[in-house]
Design an enzyme around this catalytic site. Sequence first.
Site, PDB file in Angstrom:
ATOM      1  N   LYS A  20       4.333  -3.277  -1.145  1.00  0.00           N
ATOM      2  CA  LYS A  20       4.331  -2.507  -2.393  1.00  0.00           C
ATOM      3  C   LYS A  20       3.644  -3.293  -3.504  1.00  0.00           C
ATOM      4  CE  LYS A  20       7.372  -1.388  -6.186  1.00  0.00           C
ATOM      5  NZ  LYS A  20       7.297   0.054  -6.324  1.00  0.00           N
ATOM      6  N   HIS A 708       3.983  17.355 -11.614  1.00  0.00           N
ATOM      7  CA  HIS A 708       3.557  16.288 -10.699  1.00  0.00           C
ATOM      8  C   HIS A 708       2.210  15.710 -11.093  1.00  0.00           C
ATOM      9  CE1 HIS A 708       6.451  18.756  -8.478  1.00  0.00           C
ATOM     10  NE2 HIS A 708       6.865  17.604  -8.037  1.00  0.00           N
TER      11      HIS A 708
END
Length: 770
Positions: A20, A708
């Site tokens: 990540k 979104h």
Amino acid sequence: MSLKSTILGYPRVGRKREVKKAVERFWAGRLTEAELGEAVVALRKENLARLAELGLGDGSAIPENSSLYDQVLDITYLLGAAPERFRSKSGLDLYFSLARGDAEAAPQEMTKWFDTNYHYLVPEIGADTPISLANKDNVERYLEAKSWGYDTRPVLVGPVTYLALAKGEGDFTPLDRLGDVVAVYEQLLAEFKAAGAEWVEFDEPAVVSDNLPSDRDEIIALVEQTWTRLAKAGDRPNVLLAAPYGDSARAFPALVRTGVEAIGIDLDRGTLPTAESLQAAGLSEADLEGKILVAGVVDGRNIWRTDLAKAKDILEEARTLGATVVVGTSTSLQHVPHDTGLEQWDDPVLNENLHEWLAFADQKVEEVVVLDRGLNEGWDSVADELAASTAAFEKRAAAAGVAVPEVRSRVSALTEADRNREDYAVREAAQAERLNLPPLPTTTIGSFPQTPEIRSARADHAAGRIDDAAYEGRMKEEIEQVIRLQEDLDIDVLVHGEAERNDMVQYFAELLDGFAVTKHGWVQSYGSRCTRPSILWGDVAKSSDITVPWWSYSQSLTDRPVKGMLTGPVTIIAWSFVRKDIPLSEVADQIALALRDEVGELEEAGAAVIQVDEPALRELLPLESSKHADYLAWSVGSFKAATAGVRPDTQIHTHLCYSEFGQIIDAIAGLDADVTSIEAARSAMEVLPDLRDHGFSHGVGPGVWDIHSPRVPSTEEVAGLLDLAVDSVDPKILWVNPDCGLKTRRNEETIASHTNLVEATKQVREHLGK
Ligand code: GLN
Ligand code: ZN
């Protein structure tokens, strides 16, 4: 060369979320591509060493399933199957653009992977989508591991599942391109063979699901054809064909007939095929002889230690089928955190208990290794481990908090009457009088942007740099700003913005009895996004304030109604790791009763509108259609138990974040909420025909702003969506709201979009008045 006991996949994020962090630094321009490569190579090496040390050293038992983002995206990239808008790109630029979009083009859609909370990137396949062996990254990773001394087993999503999960361009059916995709897999198999791979794993979970667009029997038939063809390829390594995430009993005979060397099945969600069912399918013991059955007795998607004695019985029963049995996990371990050893819980008793009860990925590997020893060296050789496991389960059953008599008796005393309110007509009239709202009332879903200020206050509080009072003060400032903003925007029913919530489930888990939270228990949700699901280990009850003080403060700031805001039982279950010793239906009712208390306190404090979010209602829908009715009955029942205790003039809202409604619309109506807000803007109000055909009669707010994306919809666009809505459903029941919470948006977008949303609503109200 034979396959040894194994796991279907290992977590990919890294114990410290190395992938990540590296990927996000790369996106921010702070790592070069070479540096990103070095970071992930280092993590791969570390993982391989750990898995070997834990006992998966040989027999191709170490899976190679690393990914920079998503295993489905990996196949799109492998096939070079980019949609038109990205075809000028290549390499990592292509890979990450498919996932995240770029300045010109929207990314591929994201959706939930089977009935998990992991999201994959939906491939877009048309008649002309290019499909070829676009790269050999998988083969290179195999060779790289081999150069370090590890014989890994590459893991890939199978061709049928890949296409079954894809969306067609226009009316195109992606599975029509199966021949082309299979040709690439055939080439890839030859490449693996040439590289020296002994085993490759292909996951075909589509065979366990009734919730895909294609019929399950058709999918099973396609898997049989495909793998029969691939099994005949001359130049290939051995193949492990796995059917994780559900019951593969129905598909099992077809999997056997393909002629692949090994079959992996999920024995957590599924059961062993019976000798009779195999016979009925025309198979004999001889057909299974020489095959390897990877018996998935270790649950790959939950965090409880395995009941080794039970697993032993299943493994021995599996042996009677005739195949060579090795131990496996039910699914990849990508859904669980790395290692319980990283955790330390404050309460010493809970700390000791949880360490005894839990198994994260590394502990599950150890369980596989123990069971493997039992299978091969006799169960006496692992008698101590078996006894310890049984003892832990017995101790757990008797531990404080696991079965709380008051909670149990309250759940068993629940009646139908407790789950039902007065007639909607009565409620509607009482609420109209109390709330006195204009037609097409405007509202939002709950959260407002989680600004850097909120995040830094939370971090300061967690690190002890500010005390409780200072933290509360900062949250209150945020709440006041959000209330003022909504008043300025002229929104009718307000929210407090959820600034104080780190996460809509964890917030409740931290305050309810029966839950624990972790510090390092990260699991990948999508791409670089990780969550730390809470652990629901005991009976659930409410013993402290949860939302009422925040709500009361918020309402004290304004004359407009502020919604009480709660997360529903099904969503709390879906986004936590949940105990398996009692049925989910019972867990749901326990949570429901705790929430019912909270709802009651909100009502008592004066809340006229209370929202109970159930965005995960669709996600937990069982993969098998034969289980839908039962699931919908208890899930809807728990929502009603949470909400039905209120007076008729208290308005209950719910929110669901998806638009594929048709399949469960009866259940949604069955929630009997006074107002339901749903996602609709992204699909241009596709949900309207379902609502109309169903005769949906309670309040409904199909979203008019797709939150979104950072895009701000114009007033005309919102008014256009509202015009569509009033054409399909009675304007009397219509609410106006965005698709979902605004947590991930920025203030500028929020203000601009709501200005337009309110303006459009006023225009449409005016037409309606005429
Ligand atoms: N009330 C929640 C919010 O606005 C709902 C989030 C969700 O639907 N996932 O953040
Ligand atoms: Zn939502």
